[in-house]
Design an enzyme around this catalytic site. Structure first.
Site, mmCIF file in Angstrom:
data_model
loop_
_atom_site.group_PDB
_atom_site.id
_atom_site.type_symbol
_atom_site.label_atom_id
_atom_site.label_comp_id
_atom_site.label_asym_id
_atom_site.label_seq_id
_atom_site.Cartn_x
_atom_site.Cartn_y
_atom_site.Cartn_z
ATOM 1 N N ARG A 117 17.456 -6.581 -23.184
ATOM 2 C CA ARG A 117 16.907 -6.922 -24.509
ATOM 3 C C ARG A 117 16.337 -8.331 -24.591
ATOM 4 N NH1 ARG A 117 21.643 -4.575 -26.256
ATOM 5 N NH2 ARG A 117 21.377 -2.363 -26.683
ATOM 6 N N LYS A 139 2.002 -12.984 -25.853
ATOM 7 C CA LYS A 139 1.635 -11.560 -25.760
ATOM 8 C C LYS A 139 1.886 -11.122 -24.325
ATOM 9 C CE LYS A 139 -2.635 -11.010 -27.700
ATOM 10 N NZ LYS A 139 -3.745 -10.120 -28.083
ATOM 11 N N GLU A 181 -13.552 -17.837 -20.948
ATOM 12 C CA GLU A 181 -12.662 -17.974 -22.114
ATOM 13 C C GLU A 181 -12.728 -19.400 -22.671
ATOM 14 O OE1 GLU A 181 -11.375 -15.368 -23.451
ATOM 15 O OE2 GLU A 181 -10.996 -13.904 -21.853
ATOM 16 N N LYS A 219 -6.473 -22.438 -27.975
ATOM 17 C CA LYS A 219 -5.654 -21.220 -27.927
ATOM 18 C C LYS A 219 -4.305 -21.466 -28.614
ATOM 19 C CE LYS A 219 -3.894 -17.200 -26.453
ATOM 20 N NZ LYS A 219 -4.024 -16.078 -25.571
ATOM 21 N N GLU A 229 -0.864 -12.049 -34.445
ATOM 22 C CA GLU A 229 -2.227 -11.500 -34.497
ATOM 23 C C GLU A 229 -2.479 -10.649 -35.737
ATOM 24 O OE1 GLU A 229 -3.818 -10.465 -30.691
ATOM 25 O OE2 GLU A 229 -5.339 -9.205 -31.607
ATOM 26 N N ARG A 233 -6.016 -15.181 -35.610
ATOM 27 C CA ARG A 233 -6.043 -15.032 -34.141
ATOM 28 C C ARG A 233 -7.222 -14.170 -33.707
ATOM 29 N NH1 ARG A 233 -0.424 -14.674 -30.740
ATOM 30 N NH2 ARG A 233 -1.224 -14.237 -28.663
ATOM 31 N N ASN A 237 -11.278 -12.986 -30.497
ATOM 32 C CA ASN A 237 -11.929 -11.750 -30.047
ATOM 33 C C ASN A 237 -13.439 -11.881 -29.903
ATOM 34 O OD1 ASN A 237 -9.474 -10.502 -29.997
ATOM 35 N ND2 ASN A 237 -9.706 -9.551 -32.014
ATOM 36 N N HIS A 240 -15.434 -10.085 -27.234
ATOM 37 C CA HIS A 240 -14.523 -9.116 -26.632
ATOM 38 C C HIS A 240 -14.767 -7.670 -27.045
ATOM 39 C CE1 HIS A 240 -12.517 -12.575 -25.055
ATOM 40 N NE2 HIS A 240 -11.577 -11.854 -24.487
ATOM 41 N N HIS A 244 -15.279 -5.733 -23.879
ATOM 42 C CA HIS A 244 -14.354 -4.708 -23.380
ATOM 43 C C HIS A 244 -15.091 -3.418 -23.040
ATOM 44 C CE1 HIS A 244 -10.519 -6.703 -25.122
ATOM 45 N NE2 HIS A 244 -10.585 -6.878 -23.814
ATOM 46 N N HIS A 260 -12.813 -9.558 -16.130
ATOM 47 C CA HIS A 260 -12.751 -9.631 -17.579
ATOM 48 C C HIS A 260 -13.677 -10.722 -18.154
ATOM 49 C CE1 HIS A 260 -11.065 -9.624 -21.593
ATOM 50 N NE2 HIS A 260 -10.813 -10.918 -21.480
HETATM 51 N N1 LIG Z 1 -1.454 -12.237 -22.723
HETATM 52 C C1 LIG Z 1 -2.613 -12.721 -23.066
HETATM 53 O O1 LIG Z 1 -2.781 -13.287 -24.150
HETATM 54 C C2 LIG Z 1 -3.767 -12.579 -22.118
HETATM 55 C C3 LIG Z 1 -4.959 -13.284 -22.340
HETATM 56 C C4 LIG Z 1 -5.992 -13.173 -21.401
HETATM 57 C C5 LIG Z 1 -5.822 -12.390 -20.285
HETATM 58 N N2 LIG Z 1 -4.663 -11.685 -20.104
HETATM 59 C C6 LIG Z 1 -4.472 -10.830 -18.924
HETATM 60 O O2 LIG Z 1 -4.563 -11.641 -17.774
HETATM 61 C C7 LIG Z 1 -4.986 -10.844 -16.673
HETATM 62 C C8 LIG Z 1 -6.067 -11.566 -15.942
HETATM 63 O O3 LIG Z 1 -5.579 -12.815 -15.507
HETATM 64 P P1 LIG Z 1 -6.193 -13.538 -14.221
HETATM 65 O O4 LIG Z 1 -7.654 -13.577 -14.355
HETATM 66 O O5 LIG Z 1 -5.440 -14.780 -14.019
HETATM 67 O O6 LIG Z 1 -5.904 -12.463 -13.072
HETATM 68 P P2 LIG Z 1 -4.842 -12.426 -11.854
HETATM 69 O O7 LIG Z 1 -3.484 -12.792 -12.294
HETATM 70 O O8 LIG Z 1 -5.030 -11.110 -11.217
HETATM 71 O O9 LIG Z 1 -5.387 -13.562 -10.882
HETATM 72 C C9 LIG Z 1 -6.653 -13.407 -10.284
HETATM 73 C C10 LIG Z 1 -6.564 -13.494 -8.753
HETATM 74 O O10 LIG Z 1 -6.374 -14.848 -8.386
HETATM 75 C C11 LIG Z 1 -5.240 -14.974 -7.545
HETATM 76 N N3 LIG Z 1 -4.701 -16.292 -7.811
HETATM 77 C C12 LIG Z 1 -4.117 -16.729 -8.940
HETATM 78 N N4 LIG Z 1 -3.853 -18.041 -8.851
HETATM 79 C C13 LIG Z 1 -4.279 -18.437 -7.636
HETATM 80 C C14 LIG Z 1 -4.315 -19.687 -6.971
HETATM 81 N N5 LIG Z 1 -3.888 -20.807 -7.558
HETATM 82 N N6 LIG Z 1 -4.831 -19.724 -5.725
HETATM 83 C C15 LIG Z 1 -5.322 -18.604 -5.136
HETATM 84 N N7 LIG Z 1 -5.329 -17.411 -5.716
HETATM 85 C C16 LIG Z 1 -4.816 -17.329 -6.959
HETATM 86 C C17 LIG Z 1 -4.357 -13.822 -7.900
HETATM 87 O O11 LIG Z 1 -3.483 -13.492 -6.854
HETATM 88 C C18 LIG Z 1 -5.382 -12.730 -8.160
HETATM 89 O O12 LIG Z 1 -5.785 -12.164 -6.940
HETATM 90 C C19 LIG Z 1 -5.445 -9.524 -17.262
HETATM 91 O O13 LIG Z 1 -4.496 -8.533 -16.990
HETATM 92 C C20 LIG Z 1 -5.536 -9.789 -18.757
HETATM 93 O O14 LIG Z 1 -5.270 -8.647 -19.518
HETATM 94 C C21 LIG Z 1 -3.646 -11.787 -20.987
HETATM 95 ZN ZN LIG Z 2 -10.308 -12.410 -22.931
#
Ligand SMILES: NC(=O)c1ccc[n+]([C@@H]2O[C@H](COP(=O)([O-])OP(=O)(O)OC[C@H]3O[C@@H](n4cnc5c(N)ncnc54)[C@H](O)[C@@H]3O)[C@@H](O)[C@H]2O)c1
Ligand SMILES: [Zn+2]
Length: 359
Positions: A117, A139, A181, A219, A229, A233, A237, A240, A244, A260
Site C-alpha cells: 500500500r 504521476k 517538453e 512543471k 490534474e 495542469r 497538454n 499533446h 499523441h 514522444h
Molecule cells: N509521469 C509523468 O508525468 C510523465 C511525464 C512525461 C513523460 N512520462 C513518461 O516518461 C517516459 C519517457 O521517458 P524518457 O524519454 O526518459 O524515456 P526512457 O526512460 O525510456 O529513456 C530513454 C532512453 O535513454 C536511456 N537513458 C536514460 N538516461 C540515460 C543516460 N543518462 N545515459 C544513457 N542512456 C540513458 C534509457 O535507458 C532509454 O533507453 C514515457 O513512458 C512517458 O509516458 C511521464
Molecule cells: Zn509530454
C-alpha cells in the site's frame, strides 16, 4: 552546498552541483529499513557508479534491473519487482530509488505506490525528459494492451534529485526528445525560457543547466497549483492532443516510430496553427514557433488519407471526453488557455496544414 530547491507542492525538486550530496545527507536523516535501486541497463551502466560515489549511503542497496524502453512499463515487469521486493523481505519502511528516465520513474513510482500500500521512493532522473518532466509531479503508471499509462496511481516521491552530468551519456535524439517538453514549458508559461532555448547548444551542460532549472520550475509550479490534474495542469497538454495522435500513428509503422517529444513537437506546430486560426495567437508568433520547431525536429510525412486515422487515434485519447476535442491553445508566447473546444474539421485542417508544410 550548492543546491537549488524548488517545491512541486508535495515534494521538492533539488538541483545544482551538490544535488546528489544533498540526497546522501537526506538519507542520513531518514529512517528506512532497506534501500533498493531500480534502473535499466543503460542507467545502471552509465549512472550508477556516479550515484554510488556521491551517495555512499546507498552502497549497500540492492539493485533491480529492468530492460530499457517503454515495454518495461508493464504489469508483468511490475510483478517481478513486487516479487523481488517481497523475496528480499522489504517491509513498509523500505525505500525505492528510481535511477533512470521516465520509464524507470513511472514504473518505479507505480511499484512503490502499490507495494504494501505504498513505500517511499526517490527519483533520480537521468534523461532530459525525466529531469524536466517525467520525474516531477507524482504521476506514475504502466501501459496496458498497447495503451499508455492505463494503470497507475498518484504517488509523490520523497524528493527528486537532478544531477545534470548524467546527461553526458545521453544521445542527441534523446536530448531533443526532452527539449520538446522544455520548449512547451516556455510556450505555455515562460516566454524568456522559450527565447533562451532557441539560442542554446544542447551538448553544453553548463549552458543547459539554467534552462533545465527553469523548465523544471514551470512543471513544479503547475503541479503545485493542481496536484491531481483537475484544472490548470492541463496547460501542460499543449501540443499533446495532436501529438499523441501522431505518436500512436507512428507506432503503426514500426520503421518510423517517433519518440514522444518528437511527436509533441509536431503537435505543437499543429496546435500553434490552430491557436492562430482561432484568433488566439498572432501570425507572427505562430511563424516564430514553427520556424524553431521545424529547424529542430525532422518532418513526419503522411498522406491526406491518413488524416482520418489520426483523428480516430486522437478520439481514443482519454483526455478527449466523449469525442469532444478540448485543446490547450496558446494566447501568446508564454501564455495558454485550457479547454478550448475544437471541431474534428478544424483538427483535420491543422493536420493538412502541417502535411503540406513539410511535404
Ligand atoms: N509521469 C509523468 O508525468 C510523465 C511525464 C512525461 C513523460 N512520462 C513518461 O516518461 C517516459 C519517457 O521517458 P524518457 O524519454 O526518459 O524515456 P526512457 O526512460 O525510456 O529513456 C530513454 C532512453 O535513454 C536511456 N537513458 C536514460 N538516461 C540515460 C543516460 N543518462 N545515459 C544513457 N542512456 C540513458 C534509457 O535507458 C532509454 O533507453 C514515457 O513512458 C512517458 O509516458 C511521464
Ligand atoms: Zn509530454
Amino acid at each position: 552546498m550548492e543546491v537549488t530547491e524548488i517545491s512541486a507542492g508535495r515534494h521538492p525538486v533539488v538541483l545544482g552541483r551538490d544535488a546528489l550530496r544533498a540526497f546522501d545527507r537526506k538519507l542520513g536523516q531518514e529512517d528506512y529499513s532497506a534501500a533498493f535501486i531500480l534502473g535499466d541497463e543503460n542507467t545502471l551502466r552509465h549512472c550508477l557508479p556516479e550515484l554510488l560515489a556521491q551517495v555512499p549511503r546507498l552502497r549497500e542497496a540492492r539493485t533491480l534491473l529492468v530492460p530499457p524502453g517503454e515495454r518495461s512499463k508493464d504489469l508483468a515487469v511490475s510483478t517481478d519487482i513486487w516479487r523481488h521486493l517481497a523475496e528480499e523481505a522489504a517491509d513498509r519502511h523500505a525505500l525505492l530509488v528510481c535511477l533512470g528516465g521516465g520509464v524507470v520513474t513511472d514504473l518505479g513510482g507505480f511499484v512503490a505506490g502499490t507495494y504494501k500500500r505504498g513505500i517511499r521512493c526517490v527519483h533520480v532522473p537521468t534523461s532530459l525528459m525525466g529531469m524536466v518532466d517525467a520525474a516531477i509531479g507524482g504521476k506514475t503508471g504502466v501501459d496496458l494492451a498497447g495503451l499508455k499509462n492505463m494503470v497507475g496511481v498518484f504517488h509523490d516521491p520523497m524528493a527528486v534529485y537532478v544531477h545534470l552530468p548524467f546527461l553526458k551519456s545521453l544521445g542527441k535524439r534523446e536530448l531533443l526528445n526532452g527539449l520538446a517538453e522544455m520548449i512547451k514549458h516556455g510556450l505555455v508559461r515562460d516566454a524568456q525560457l522559450w527565447t533562451d532555448i532557441s539560442g542554446a547548444t544542447l551538448h553544453d551542460i553548463d549552458a543547459l543547466t539554467p534552462l533545465v532549472e527553469r523548465s523544471a520550475t514551470v512543471k513544479a509550479e503547475v503541479v503545485k497549483a493542481d496536484p491531481r490534474e483537475e484544472g490548470v495542469r492541463k496547460v501542460l497538454n499543449f501540443g499533446h492532443t495532436i501529438g499523441h495522435g501522431i505518436e500512436a500513428h507512428s507506432w503503426e509503422s514500426p520503421q518510423r516510430m517517433l519518440l514522444h517529444g518528437e511527436a509533441v513537437a509536431i503537435g505543437m506546430v499543429c496546435e500553434a496553427w490552430l491557436s492562430w486560426r482561432m484568433d488566439l495567437l498572432t501570425r507572427e508568433d505562430y511563424d516564430r514557433i514553427t520556424e524553431q520547431l521545424l529547424a529542430l525536429y525532422k518532418p513526419y510525412q503522411f498522406d491526406s488519407a491518413d488524416n482520418h486515422r489520426l483523428i480516430e487515434l486522437m478520439r481514443n485519447d482519454k483526455k478527449n471526453s466523449a469525442g469532444q476535442f478540448r485543446f490547450t491553445l496558446l494566447t501568446g508566447i508564454g501564455q495558454a488557455k485550457v479547454d478550448v473546444h475544437v471541431t474534428a474539421a478544424q483538427v483535420q485542417e491543422a493536420l493538412e496544414h502541417y502535411r503540406l508544410l513539410v511535404r
